[in-house]
Scaffold this motif. Structure first.
Motif, PDB file in Angstrom:
ATOM      1  N   GLN A  98       0.837  -1.198   0.000  1.00 40.87           N
ATOM      2  CA  GLN A  98       0.000   0.000   0.000  1.00 40.87           C
ATOM      3  C   GLN A  98       0.869   1.245   0.000  1.00 40.87           C
ATOM      4  O   GLN A  98       1.857   1.344   0.731  1.00 40.87           O
ATOM      5  CB  GLN A  98      -0.925   0.000   1.231  1.00 40.87           C
ATOM      6  N   TYR A  99       0.462   2.198  -0.840  1.00 43.63           N
ATOM      7  CA  TYR A  99       1.176   3.469  -0.907  1.00 43.63           C
ATOM      8  C   TYR A  99       0.189   4.558  -1.259  1.00 43.63           C
ATOM      9  O   TYR A  99      -0.670   4.357  -2.129  1.00 43.63           O
ATOM     10  CB  TYR A  99       2.286   3.397  -1.960  1.00 43.63           C
ATOM     11  N   THR A 100       0.289   5.671  -0.577  1.00 42.76           N
ATOM     12  CA  THR A 100      -0.571   6.810  -0.856  1.00 42.76           C
ATOM     13  C   THR A 100       0.274   7.984  -1.323  1.00 42.76           C
ATOM     14  O   THR A 100       1.223   8.384  -0.646  1.00 42.76           O
ATOM     15  CB  THR A 100      -1.366   7.228   0.391  1.00 42.76           C
ATOM     16  N   ALA A 101      -0.076   8.500  -2.504  1.00 41.19           N
ATOM     17  CA  ALA A 101       0.623   9.648  -3.058  1.00 41.19           C
ATOM     18  C   ALA A 101      -0.401  10.732  -3.360  1.00 41.19           C
ATOM     19  O   ALA A 101      -1.301  10.510  -4.168  1.00 41.19           O
ATOM     20  CB  ALA A 101       1.355   9.267  -4.335  1.00 41.19           C
ATOM     21  N   LYS A 102      -0.294  11.850  -2.660  1.00 43.88           N
ATOM     22  CA  LYS A 102      -1.252  12.949  -2.831  1.00 43.88           C
ATOM     23  C   LYS A 102      -2.669  12.386  -2.664  1.00 43.88           C
ATOM     24  O   LYS A 102      -3.061  11.981  -1.591  1.00 43.88           O
ATOM     25  CB  LYS A 102      -1.045  13.634  -4.174  1.00 43.88           C
ATOM     26  N   HIS A 103      -3.481  12.344  -3.707  1.00 39.50           N
ATOM     27  CA  HIS A 103      -4.858  11.884  -3.563  1.00 39.50           C
ATOM     28  C   HIS A 103      -5.084  10.508  -4.158  1.00 39.50           C
ATOM     29  O   HIS A 103      -6.235  10.100  -4.375  1.00 39.50           O
ATOM     30  CB  HIS A 103      -5.802  12.886  -4.230  1.00 39.50           C
ATOM     31  N   THR A 104      -4.023   9.788  -4.416  1.00 40.39           N
ATOM     32  CA  THR A 104      -4.145   8.477  -5.039  1.00 40.39           C
ATOM     33  C   THR A 104      -3.576   7.408  -4.126  1.00 40.39           C
ATOM     34  O   THR A 104      -2.483   7.553  -3.598  1.00 40.39           O
ATOM     35  CB  THR A 104      -3.404   8.443  -6.387  1.00 40.39           C
ATOM     36  N   GLU A 105      -4.356   6.352  -3.929  1.00 40.82           N
ATOM     37  CA  GLU A 105      -3.891   5.229  -3.114  1.00 40.82           C
ATOM     38  C   GLU A 105      -3.651   4.026  -4.030  1.00 40.82           C
ATOM     39  O   GLU A 105      -4.465   3.691  -4.881  1.00 40.82           O
ATOM     40  CB  GLU A 105      -4.919   4.857  -2.047  1.00 40.82           C
ATOM     41  N   TYR A 106      -2.514   3.406  -3.809  1.00 34.71           N
ATOM     42  CA  TYR A 106      -2.137   2.237  -4.586  1.00 34.71           C
ATOM     43  C   TYR A 106      -2.180   1.007  -3.669  1.00 34.71           C
ATOM     44  O   TYR A 106      -1.578   1.019  -2.600  1.00 34.71           O
ATOM     45  CB  TYR A 106      -0.728   2.394  -5.166  1.00 34.71           C
ATOM     46  N   ASN A 107      -2.898  -0.002  -4.092  1.00 31.07           N
ATOM     47  CA  ASN A 107      -3.021  -1.240  -3.330  1.00 31.07           C
ATOM     48  C   ASN A 107      -2.813  -2.431  -4.249  1.00 31.07           C
ATOM     49  O   ASN A 107      -3.451  -2.520  -5.311  1.00 31.07           O
ATOM     50  CB  ASN A 107      -4.412  -1.369  -2.699  1.00 31.07           C
ATOM     51  N   TYR A 108      -1.934  -3.331  -3.810  1.00 32.33           N
ATOM     52  CA  TYR A 108      -1.689  -4.553  -4.575  1.00 32.33           C
ATOM     53  C   TYR A 108      -1.708  -5.741  -3.620  1.00 32.33           C
ATOM     54  O   TYR A 108      -1.250  -5.644  -2.485  1.00 32.33           O
ATOM     55  CB  TYR A 108      -0.338  -4.478  -5.288  1.00 32.33           C
ATOM     56  N   TRP A 109      -2.222  -6.862  -4.145  1.00 29.36           N
ATOM     57  CA  TRP A 109      -2.388  -8.063  -3.324  1.00 29.36           C
ATOM     58  C   TRP A 109      -1.761  -9.266  -4.008  1.00 29.36           C
ATOM     59  O   TRP A 109      -1.785  -9.394  -5.236  1.00 29.36           O
ATOM     60  CB  TRP A 109      -3.877  -8.363  -3.114  1.00 29.36           C
ATOM     61  N   GLY A 110      -1.247 -10.157  -3.187  1.00 33.49           N
ATOM     62  CA  GLY A 110      -0.816 -11.448  -3.682  1.00 33.49           C
ATOM     63  C   GLY A 110      -1.975 -12.418  -3.703  1.00 33.49           C
ATOM     64  O   GLY A 110      -3.091 -12.102  -3.254  1.00 33.49           O
ATOM     65  N   GLN A 111      -1.703 -13.608  -4.202  1.00 26.61           N
ATOM     66  CA  GLN A 111      -2.748 -14.634  -4.335  1.00 26.61           C
ATOM     67  C   GLN A 111      -3.034 -15.348  -3.021  1.00 26.61           C
ATOM     68  O   GLN A 111      -4.111 -15.923  -2.846  1.00 26.61           O
ATOM     69  CB  GLN A 111      -2.345 -15.662  -5.393  1.00 26.61           C
ATOM     70  N   GLY A 112      -2.062 -15.315  -2.131  1.00 21.38           N
ATOM     71  CA  GLY A 112      -2.255 -15.960  -0.836  1.00 21.38           C
ATOM     72  C   GLY A 112      -1.570 -17.306  -0.746  1.00 21.38           C
ATOM     73  O   GLY A 112      -1.333 -17.979  -1.753  1.00 21.38           O
ATOM     74  N   THR A 113      -1.277 -17.686   0.481  1.00 24.23           N
ATOM     75  CA  THR A 113      -0.695 -18.990   0.760  1.00 24.23           C
ATOM     76  C   THR A 113      -1.399 -19.591   1.964  1.00 24.23           C
ATOM     77  O   THR A 113      -1.681 -18.903   2.945  1.00 24.23           O
ATOM     78  CB  THR A 113       0.832 -18.878   0.990  1.00 24.23           C
ATOM     79  N   GLN A 114      -1.711 -20.872   1.877  1.00 19.24           N
ATOM     80  CA  GLN A 114      -2.488 -21.539   2.925  1.00 19.24           C
ATOM     81  C   GLN A 114      -1.585 -21.935   4.093  1.00 19.24           C
ATOM     82  O   GLN A 114      -0.515 -22.534   3.897  1.00 19.24           O
ATOM     83  CB  GLN A 114      -3.168 -22.788   2.379  1.00 19.24           C
ATOM     84  N   VAL A 115      -2.032 -21.588   5.279  1.00 19.16           N
ATOM     85  CA  VAL A 115      -1.382 -22.040   6.513  1.00 19.16           C
ATOM     86  C   VAL A 115      -2.405 -22.854   7.285  1.00 19.16           C
ATOM     87  O   VAL A 115      -3.507 -22.370   7.572  1.00 19.16           O
ATOM     88  CB  VAL A 115      -0.896 -20.851   7.359  1.00 19.16           C
ATOM     89  N   THR A 116      -2.052 -24.077   7.598  1.00 21.46           N
ATOM     90  CA  THR A 116      -2.936 -24.956   8.357  1.00 21.46           C
ATOM     91  C   THR A 116      -2.202 -25.448   9.587  1.00 21.46           C
ATOM     92  O   THR A 116      -1.108 -26.017   9.478  1.00 21.46           O
ATOM     93  CB  THR A 116      -3.398 -26.152   7.518  1.00 21.46           C
ATOM     94  N   VAL A 117      -2.796 -25.216  10.743  1.00 19.54           N
ATOM     95  CA  VAL A 117      -2.204 -25.635  12.011  1.00 19.54           C
ATOM     96  C   VAL A 117      -3.076 -26.730  12.595  1.00 19.54           C
ATOM     97  O   VAL A 117      -4.253 -26.499  12.899  1.00 19.54           O
ATOM     98  CB  VAL A 117      -2.072 -24.460  12.991  1.00 19.54           C
ATOM     99  N   SER A 118      -2.514 -27.900  12.747  1.00 19.27           N
ATOM    100  CA  SER A 118      -3.272 -29.040  13.276  1.00 19.27           C
ATOM    101  C   SER A 118      -3.150 -29.112  14.794  1.00 19.27           C
ATOM    102  O   SER A 118      -2.113 -28.766  15.365  1.00 19.27           O
ATOM    103  CB  SER A 118      -2.773 -30.340  12.655  1.00 19.27           C
ATOM    104  N   SER A 119      -4.231 -29.572  15.408  1.00 20.83           N
ATOM    105  CA  SER A 119      -4.236 -29.649  16.876  1.00 20.83           C
ATOM    106  C   SER A 119      -3.735 -30.999  17.347  1.00 20.83           C
ATOM    107  O   SER A 119      -3.526 -31.919  16.574  1.00 20.83           O
ATOM    108  CB  SER A 119      -5.640 -29.397  17.400  1.00 20.83           C
TER     109      SER A 119
END
Length: 119
Positions: A98-119
């Motif tokens: 995320q970056y904000t320049a003057k009146h413009t905000e830039y947002n970029y996202w990744g696809q994600g990675t799964q985290v699974t915690v077993s009990s």
């Protein structure tokens, strides 16, 4: 073209550790605030941690003392070290720039990675 690519997710037992990485391309990485968010099934996405361009950090209360966010501007990468993992940490973890320049905000996202915690 902007790309954020996460890696490092997987299956781990309660109490274990994982280190997530997010590498970026197509952005001037060192001016962006970088963050990790997560979304568990049936729940809203939540902010886990972020690190600003000057290195200041924020953590959600649920992960304070267990997770550490860091960045390497030379490698255009941000990391999330996750220790003492709990089943409630199970989620898809996504990288966000995320970056904000003057009146413009830039947002970029990744696809994600799964985290699974077993009990």
């Amino acid at each position: 073209q902007v790309q954020l690519v996460e890696s490092g997710g997987g299956l781990v037992q309660t109490g274990g550790s994982l280190r997530l990485s997010c590498t970026s391309s197509g952005i001037t990485f060192n001016i962006y605030t970088m963050a990790w968010h997560r979304q568990a099934p049936g729940k809203e996405r939540e902010l886990v941690a972020h690190i600003s361009r000057d290195g200041s950090v924020y953590y959600a209360d649920s992960v304070k003392g267990r997770f550490t966010i860091s960045r390497d501007n030379a490698k255009n990468a941000v990391y999330l070290q996750m220790n003492s993992l709990k089943p409630e940490d199970t989620a898809v973890y996504s990288c966000h720039a995320q970056y904000t320049a003057k009146h413009t905000e830039y947002n970029y996202w990744g696809q994600g990675t799964q985290v699974t915690v077993s009990s």
